[in-house]
Write an enzyme that holds these catalytic residues in place. Structure first.
Site, short mmCIF file in Angstrom:
data_model
loop_
_atom_site.label_atom_id
_atom_site.label_comp_id
_atom_site.label_asym_id
_atom_site.label_seq_id
_atom_site.Cartn_x
_atom_site.Cartn_y
_atom_site.Cartn_z
N ASP A 1 0.86 -1.19 0.00
CA ASP A 1 0.00 0.00 0.00
C ASP A 1 0.89 1.23 0.00
OD1 ASP A 1 -2.35 1.64 0.37
OD2 ASP A 1 -1.78 1.85 2.47
N SER A 2 0.28 2.38 -0.25
CA SER A 2 1.02 3.64 -0.19
C SER A 2 1.51 3.94 1.22
CB SER A 2 0.12 4.77 -0.67
OG SER A 2 -1.07 4.80 0.09
N TYR B 1 -0.52 8.47 -2.36
CA TYR B 1 -0.60 8.16 -3.78
C TYR B 1 -1.82 8.86 -4.42
CZ TYR B 1 2.78 4.22 -3.61
OH TYR B 1 3.90 3.44 -3.49
N GLY B 2 -2.80 9.15 -3.59
CA GLY B 2 -4.10 9.60 -4.08
C GLY B 2 -4.08 10.85 -4.92
N CYS C 1 -4.21 -1.17 -2.06
CA CYS C 1 -4.36 0.28 -2.18
C CYS C 1 -5.25 0.52 -3.38
CB CYS C 1 -2.97 0.90 -2.40
SG CYS C 1 -2.98 2.65 -2.81
N ASN C 2 -6.30 1.28 -3.20
CA ASN C 2 -7.23 1.51 -4.31
C ASN C 2 -6.57 2.28 -5.43
OD1 ASN C 2 -10.35 0.89 -3.48
ND2 ASN C 2 -9.04 1.23 -1.72
N THR C 3 -5.80 3.32 -5.08
CA THR C 3 -5.20 4.16 -6.12
C THR C 3 -4.19 3.35 -6.94
OG1 THR C 3 -5.38 5.94 -4.49
CG2 THR C 3 -4.19 6.44 -6.51
N GLU D 1 -5.75 9.30 9.70
CA GLU D 1 -4.37 9.23 10.16
C GLU D 1 -4.20 9.97 11.50
OE1 GLU D 1 -1.19 8.56 7.99
OE2 GLU D 1 -2.43 7.31 6.69
N CYS E 1 -11.28 3.37 -0.59
CA CYS E 1 -9.96 3.83 -0.15
C CYS E 1 -9.67 3.07 1.13
CB CYS E 1 -10.01 5.33 0.12
SG CYS E 1 -8.53 5.96 0.93
N THR E 2 -8.42 2.67 1.27
CA THR E 2 -8.04 1.81 2.39
C THR E 2 -8.40 2.37 3.77
OG1 THR E 2 -5.90 2.87 2.21
CG2 THR E 2 -6.13 0.67 1.26
N HIS E 3 -8.41 3.70 3.88
CA HIS E 3 -8.67 4.30 5.20
C HIS E 3 -10.15 4.37 5.55
CE1 HIS E 3 -4.57 5.55 4.57
NE2 HIS E 3 -4.51 6.16 5.73
#
Ligand code: DGL
Length: 278
Positions: free
Chosen positions: A15-16, A47-48, A78-80, A157, A189-191
């Site tokens: 992931d980023s 990365y987004g 990671c989606n992006t 975050e 998105c991962t978050h």
């Protein structure tokens, strides 16, 4: 390189940054016998907001690093990076590699009843329109509406998952979905799975929230079974965590998300890995 007998080899996950640990958690739940190597690109996150070229270059370097670990399969958590790098990497690699977007699309397609689906993600994921493309492949009658929610990542975050500020921002981002009568919203998105309660408060109980992580782990399990790559050795599993920069934040986030403690993170100089697949 023939990796067919590499059943005990680890699964590489990247992931980023730390967000991909939400996908790792699901992989640990559904595939508890697998060895894992996680790489978070903490030096180059986010990365987004970056271009396709940059994300493809970063992802290629990470894949080259993971191959030094003799991984038997790779998950782009990671989606992006799934949006911008998966298809190219799939064509070049001799080991299975999957992303989170196709599984997310499958879950959304299974969940929707009125065929109106919303997608939220980073600016890059939304701009790529990959979710839209996959959903339309699954059913050309789907109406897909997407929206970038760039402030959600820093809020998570910062640990502000249950906070008035986050609720206010969620309202601002998500209210327009009400005009489209969506019954399903992909947390692309991962978050965002960590904002599930906030999103639920804004969207109400009637909208199904899709976390692509669950279906990603399920697809991975199926793929490993089909390729005879499941680890059936019965030996104790080993999980390794790597990052391109040392951040205390990694451990704090891992403690919030993972069912196991992360005591050691290896720092990797990712820039030294090739930007092409050899
Ligand atoms: N991991 C990214 C994603 O799922 C979010 C964080 C970033 O922008 O790098 O798209």
């Amino acid at each position: 390189m023939n990796q067919n007998n590499n059943n005990q080899g680890p699964i590489g996950i990247f992931d980023s940054g730390v967000g991909g640990l939400t996908v790792t958690r699901e992989i640990m739940r559904q595939l508890p016998s697998e060895n894992l190597v996680y790489f978070g690109d903490t030096a180059r996150v986010p990365y987004g907001s970056k271009s396709k070229e940059t994300i493809l270059r970063y992802s290629t370097q990470i894949v080259n690093f993971l191959r030094t670990k003799n991984v038997k399969a790779i998950v782009i958590a990671c989606n992006t990076a799934s949006a911008y790098a998966l298809e190219e990497l799939q064509q070049q690699l001799d080991i299975p590699i999957i992303g989170v977007i196709w599984p997310g699309a499958i879950s959304a397609a299974a969940a929707t009843k009125n065929k109106h689906i919303g997608i939220i993600g980073t600016a890059g994921t939304v701009k790529s329109r990959v979710y839209n493309k996959y959903l339309r492949q699954l059913d050309s009658e789907f109406t897909v509406v997407s929206k970038a929610c760039p402030l959600f990542v820093p809020l998570v975050e910062e640990g502000l998952t249950e906070d008035r500020v986050t609720d206010d921002i969620a309202k601002r981002y998500l209210t327009e979905f009400k005009d489209y009568d969506i019954d399903t919203l992909v947390l692309g998105c991962t978050h965002y799975p960590l904002l599930r309660n906030t999103v639920r408060r804004t969207m109400g109980e009637d909208v199904t929230l899709v976390n692509p992580a669950y279906e990603t782990a399920k697809s991975l399990k199926q793929l490993l079974a089909e390729k005879n790559l499941l680890n059936t050795s019965g030996e104790e599993v080993h999980h390794e965590y790597c990052a391109s920069d040392m951040t205390d934040h990694f451990v704090t986030f891992a403690d919030r998300v993972l069912p196991v403690r992360v005591d050691q993170i290896r720092v990797v100089n990712i820039e030294k890995y090739p930007t092409t697949i050899e």
